[in-house]
Motif scaffolding. Structure first.
Motif, PDB file in Angstrom:
ATOM      1  N   LEU A   1     -97.436  39.949   9.318  1.00 45.64           N
ATOM      2  CA  LEU A   1     -98.966  40.584   8.909  1.00 45.64           C
ATOM      3  C   LEU A   1     -99.097  40.654   7.457  1.00 45.64           C
ATOM      4  O   LEU A   1    -100.216  40.498   7.061  1.00 45.64           O
ATOM      5  CB  LEU A   1     -98.793  42.021   9.575  1.00 45.64           C
ATOM      6  CG  LEU A   1     -98.971  42.090  11.065  1.00 45.64           C
ATOM      7  CD1 LEU A   1     -98.463  43.633  11.708  1.00 45.64           C
ATOM      8  CD2 LEU A   1    -100.319  41.652  11.677  1.00 45.64           C
ATOM      9  N   SER A   2     -98.035  40.971   6.649  1.00 49.92           N
ATOM     10  CA  SER A   2     -98.092  41.034   5.301  1.00 49.92           C
ATOM     11  C   SER A   2     -98.515  39.886   4.709  1.00 49.92           C
ATOM     12  O   SER A   2     -99.448  39.800   3.867  1.00 49.92           O
ATOM     13  CB  SER A   2     -96.974  41.508   4.726  1.00 49.92           C
ATOM     14  OG  SER A   2     -95.841  40.581   4.689  1.00 49.92           O
TER      15      SER A   2
ATOM     16  N   TYR B   1    -100.246  50.360   9.655  1.00 50.82           N
ATOM     17  CA  TYR B   1     -99.988  51.265  11.205  1.00 50.82           C
ATOM     18  C   TYR B   1     -98.459  50.773  11.571  1.00 50.82           C
ATOM     19  O   TYR B   1     -97.701  51.581  12.050  1.00 50.82           O
ATOM     20  CB  TYR B   1    -100.886  50.746  12.223  1.00 50.82           C
ATOM     21  CG  TYR B   1    -100.634  51.366  13.306  1.00 50.82           C
ATOM     22  CD1 TYR B   1    -101.157  52.824  13.414  1.00 50.82           C
ATOM     23  CD2 TYR B   1    -100.209  50.907  14.527  1.00 50.82           C
ATOM     24  CE1 TYR B   1    -100.927  53.355  14.671  1.00 50.82           C
ATOM     25  CE2 TYR B   1     -99.966  51.269  15.723  1.00 50.82           C
ATOM     26  CZ  TYR B   1    -100.272  52.679  15.669  1.00 50.82           C
ATOM     27  OH  TYR B   1    -100.184  53.217  16.958  1.00 50.82           O
ATOM     28  N   TRP B   2     -98.199  49.386  11.485  1.00 50.54           N
ATOM     29  CA  TRP B   2     -96.798  49.019  12.217  1.00 50.54           C
ATOM     30  C   TRP B   2     -95.858  49.548  11.278  1.00 50.54           C
ATOM     31  O   TRP B   2     -94.622  49.924  11.881  1.00 50.54           O
ATOM     32  CB  TRP B   2     -96.973  47.494  12.369  1.00 50.54           C
ATOM     33  CG  TRP B   2     -95.439  46.915  12.495  1.00 50.54           C
ATOM     34  CD1 TRP B   2     -94.829  46.164  11.732  1.00 50.54           C
ATOM     35  CD2 TRP B   2     -95.070  46.907  13.897  1.00 50.54           C
ATOM     36  NE1 TRP B   2     -93.405  45.722  12.407  1.00 50.54           N
ATOM     37  CE2 TRP B   2     -93.877  46.136  13.726  1.00 50.54           C
ATOM     38  CE3 TRP B   2     -95.305  47.269  15.160  1.00 50.54           C
ATOM     39  CZ2 TRP B   2     -92.818  46.110  14.792  1.00 50.54           C
ATOM     40  CZ3 TRP B   2     -94.598  47.032  16.176  1.00 50.54           C
ATOM     41  CH2 TRP B   2     -93.286  46.432  15.839  1.00 50.54           C
ATOM     42  N   GLU B   3     -95.645  49.290   9.837  1.00 49.20           N
ATOM     43  CA  GLU B   3     -94.657  49.766   9.260  1.00 49.20           C
ATOM     44  C   GLU B   3     -94.391  51.352   9.110  1.00 49.20           C
ATOM     45  O   GLU B   3     -93.403  51.787   9.019  1.00 49.20           O
ATOM     46  CB  GLU B   3     -94.878  49.376   7.742  1.00 49.20           C
ATOM     47  CG  GLU B   3     -95.095  47.917   7.443  1.00 49.20           C
ATOM     48  CD  GLU B   3     -93.863  47.301   7.691  1.00 49.20           C
ATOM     49  OE1 GLU B   3     -92.879  47.272   6.864  1.00 49.20           O
ATOM     50  OE2 GLU B   3     -94.000  46.632   8.725  1.00 49.20           O
ATOM     51  N   SER B   4     -95.544  52.086   9.468  1.00 55.96           N
ATOM     52  CA  SER B   4     -95.465  53.739   9.798  1.00 55.96           C
ATOM     53  C   SER B   4     -94.915  53.948  11.083  1.00 55.96           C
ATOM     54  O   SER B   4     -94.401  54.956  11.244  1.00 55.96           O
ATOM     55  CB  SER B   4     -96.854  54.279   9.593  1.00 55.96           C
ATOM     56  OG  SER B   4     -97.721  53.935  10.619  1.00 55.96           O
ATOM     57  N   ARG B   5     -94.781  52.957  11.887  1.00 56.56           N
ATOM     58  CA  ARG B   5     -94.411  53.252  13.254  1.00 56.56           C
ATOM     59  C   ARG B   5     -92.681  52.918  13.719  1.00 56.56           C
ATOM     60  O   ARG B   5     -92.357  53.342  14.416  1.00 56.56           O
ATOM     61  CB  ARG B   5     -95.364  52.761  14.396  1.00 56.56           C
ATOM     62  CG  ARG B   5     -96.800  53.126  14.181  1.00 56.56           C
ATOM     63  CD  ARG B   5     -96.879  54.424  14.684  1.00 56.56           C
ATOM     64  NE  ARG B   5     -96.952  54.610  16.195  1.00 56.56           N
ATOM     65  CZ  ARG B   5     -97.288  55.683  16.791  1.00 56.56           C
ATOM     66  NH1 ARG B   5     -97.328  57.103  15.893  1.00 56.56           N
ATOM     67  NH2 ARG B   5     -96.996  55.715  18.150  1.00 56.56           N
TER      68      ARG B   5
ATOM     69  N   MET C   1     -90.166  47.237   6.725  1.00 57.35           N
ATOM     70  CA  MET C   1     -90.007  46.194   5.753  1.00 57.35           C
ATOM     71  C   MET C   1     -90.517  47.087   4.323  1.00 57.35           C
ATOM     72  O   MET C   1     -89.891  47.144   3.413  1.00 57.35           O
ATOM     73  CB  MET C   1     -90.653  44.966   5.900  1.00 57.35           C
ATOM     74  CG  MET C   1     -90.596  43.924   4.585  1.00 57.35           C
ATOM     75  SD  MET C   1     -91.356  42.546   5.130  1.00 57.35           S
ATOM     76  CE  MET C   1     -93.153  42.799   5.023  1.00 57.35           C
ATOM     77  N   LEU C   2     -91.622  47.704   4.569  1.00 57.48           N
ATOM     78  CA  LEU C   2     -92.299  48.375   3.339  1.00 57.48           C
ATOM     79  C   LEU C   2     -92.439  49.831   3.979  1.00 57.48           C
ATOM     80  O   LEU C   2     -93.147  50.115   4.829  1.00 57.48           O
ATOM     81  CB  LEU C   2     -93.667  47.921   2.948  1.00 57.48           C
ATOM     82  CG  LEU C   2     -94.474  48.574   1.831  1.00 57.48           C
ATOM     83  CD1 LEU C   2     -93.552  48.867   0.750  1.00 57.48           C
ATOM     84  CD2 LEU C   2     -95.765  48.093   1.762  1.00 57.48           C
TER      85      LEU C   2
END
Length: 510
Positions: free
Chosen positions: A228-229, A269-273, A278-279
């Motif tokens: 995604l990134s 959204y994915w990184e916060s869940r 990764m970030l």
């Protein structure tokens, strides 16, 4: 049992005052980074030769340049995360090897397609090098020496900017165009040997092999986050690059921009869940981090766009050739190198504090841009004054900004921090070139009362000397307007970053 210098953890490094060979190692990683920086600038000099000898069309030339920047900017976060997980030394070695192989293929390419593919491969190596060099510097130096180390690391960026066109011009005067890529090979080979012999390995711990003092992380890499990134950043940079040529409302710009917004939102959204992202999105709750990132975007916006315009000012308005223009731009980089290599900028930053250093440095830079815009039309003196001011301001502000970003992130995430720093720089520079270039084109087109057209094209259609003089004056006026917009952006960036960082310091002290 005490760890050897080749195996020291970040915590042990800070306790012992830094790695025993830290300054020699810094020289090695700066050499590795210099290969990337030279390649970024040297290709522009070779465009006429590539057009003539490979029969490259304008679109081919654009992809030769953009293939590298798109791949590198898209992979910076992923490269930093990989360095933290698998080892920063390993990724530094891989980056040098990929960059060297890509340079060899590019130098021997006999078609535009081969050269574009080689440039994309070099972009992968460049992303690994840009993240691991800064991450390693943060690992081997104790906190009190980190500002000076980052200052030297940042000065190498300016050295690459200044020497790239000069080296490229010299090589092209004596050899064929492929030599500009082959000169990377001895530097990459020397860097590989030095990295293997000197640079210590460091990485974040996993649950299968913990390192004392570092938190336990998940075993699974964040593959979806990497996809995604990479997709989101590459789409965003592509939209920015395409804007000036195809129009900001064209499908070629709006489509990748929409993809970037959707994909980057999904990435956030994915990184916060997930439990081990990764970030870590919690970084953005840190006012020091957000202040440094906001300021870095605006400083690179003003610097990248204004320096892009400066090369045109030197050649089209002041009438210098490419090599002479490169020589006359060199004082900017030399001031940065002198102030950072002597440690003067680090001393000033320590005395003034990070917020004041960033605010003051960017104000001085803005003054330099105003000088170039308003008093340089009569000759080189005003431009020289502007270059010296920009160099002095950047020597203080840029390392302070990078240190603010890196110090607000846990040491075990140094690779990700370097990826964020590089991503911010790529985004700001690309946006600066696009927006300030658009301001230039709009102003120029309005003054000559025709649709947007390049200066060479307008001069070719001019029917008299008076008409050519009027067109040149219109272009100079467009450059002036663009430089002033860049100056305002830099000044606002300094004020915003200084205010946010000051608030963060007060909150921490309270």
């Amino acid at each position: 049992m005490t760890a050897s210098p080749q195996e020291q953890t970040p915590a042990q490094t800070q306790q012992t005052g830094g790695h025993p060979q830290r300054w020699l190692i810094l020289g090695v990683i700066c050499l590795a980074q210099l290969t990337v920086l030279l390649d970024n600038t040297v290709l522009n000099v070779a465009i006429p030769s590539l057009t003539r000898e490979l029969g490259a069309a304008t679109s081919d030339i654009q992809w030769m340049i953009n293939a590298y920047s798109l791949v590198q900017s898209g992979l910076l976060l992923t490269a930093g995360s990989a360095a933290d997980r698998y080892g920063r030394k390993k990724m530094l070695i891989v980056g040098l090897a990929l960059f060297g192989v890509g340079s060899l293929v590019a130098g021997l390419a006999d078609s535009t397609a081969q050269l574009i593919a080689a440039r994309a491969g070099m972009g992968v190596g460049g992303a690994l090098l840009m993240t691991t060099t800064l991450a390693v510097a943060m690992q081997i130096f104790a906190p009190e020496e980190q500002p000076k180390a980052i200052g030297i690391w940042a000065a190498v960026n300016s050295l690459g900017f200044a020497t790239g066109p000069l080296i490229g011009g010299f090589v092209l005067n004596h050899f064929w165009w492929g030599a500009i890529f082959l000169i990377n090979l001895p530097v990459a080979a020397l860097g590989l040997v030095a990295v293997v012999a000197l640079v210590p390995e460091s990485k974040a711990a996993t649950s299968r092999g913990t390192t004392p003092g570092l938190p336990v992380q998940g075993d699974r890499p964040d593959l979806l986050g990497a996809v995604l990134s990479t997709t989101g950043m590459a789409s965003l940079v592509f939209a920015i690059i395409s804007g000036p040529e195809h129009g900001w409302t064209s499908g070629r710009v709006m489509t990748p921009a929409a993809v970037a917004v959707v994909v980057l939102a999904a990435f956030g959204y994915w990184e916060s869940r997930i439990p081990h992202p990764m970030l870590d999105m919690h970084f953005f709750r840190d006012r020091r981090f957000t202040g440094a990132v906001a300021g870095a975007v605006l400083i690179t916006f003003g610097m990248g766009g204004s320096l892009f315009l400066l090369t045109q000012h030197m050649q089209f308005v002041l009438g210098y050739g490419p090599l002479e223009a490169g020589l006359r731009t060199a004082p900017l980089a030399l001031v940065i190198v002198a102030l950072n290599f002597t440690g003067l900028s680090a001393k000033w930053s320590t005395r003034l504090g990070t917020p004041v250093s960033i605010g003051l440095g960017m104000a001085v830079m803005a003054g330099g841009l105003v000088s170039i815009a308003t008093i340089s039309s009569g000759g080189y003196a005003g431009t020289l004054l502007g270059l010296l001011l920009i160099g002095a301001g950047a020597a203080v502000a840029s390392p302070a900004m990078a240190h603010a970003i890196m110090s607000s992130i846990p040491p075990e995430k140094a690779g990700v921090g370097a990826g964020i720093n590089g991503t911010v720089a790529e985004f700001g520079q690309g946006l600066g070139v696009a927006v300030l270039g658009a301001v230039l084109n709009a102003r120029f087109a309005a003054l000559i009362s025709v649709a947007a057209v390049s200066l060479p094209g307008a001069l070719a259609e001019a029917g008299s000397a008076e008409e050519r003089a009027r067109i040149t004056d219109a272009f100079a006026s467009g450059l002036e307007s663009s430089q002033l917009v860049g100056a305002v952006a830099v000044l606002l960036g300094g004020l915003v970053a200084a205010a946010l960082l000051r608030r963060a310091e007060r909150a921490d002290s309270a």
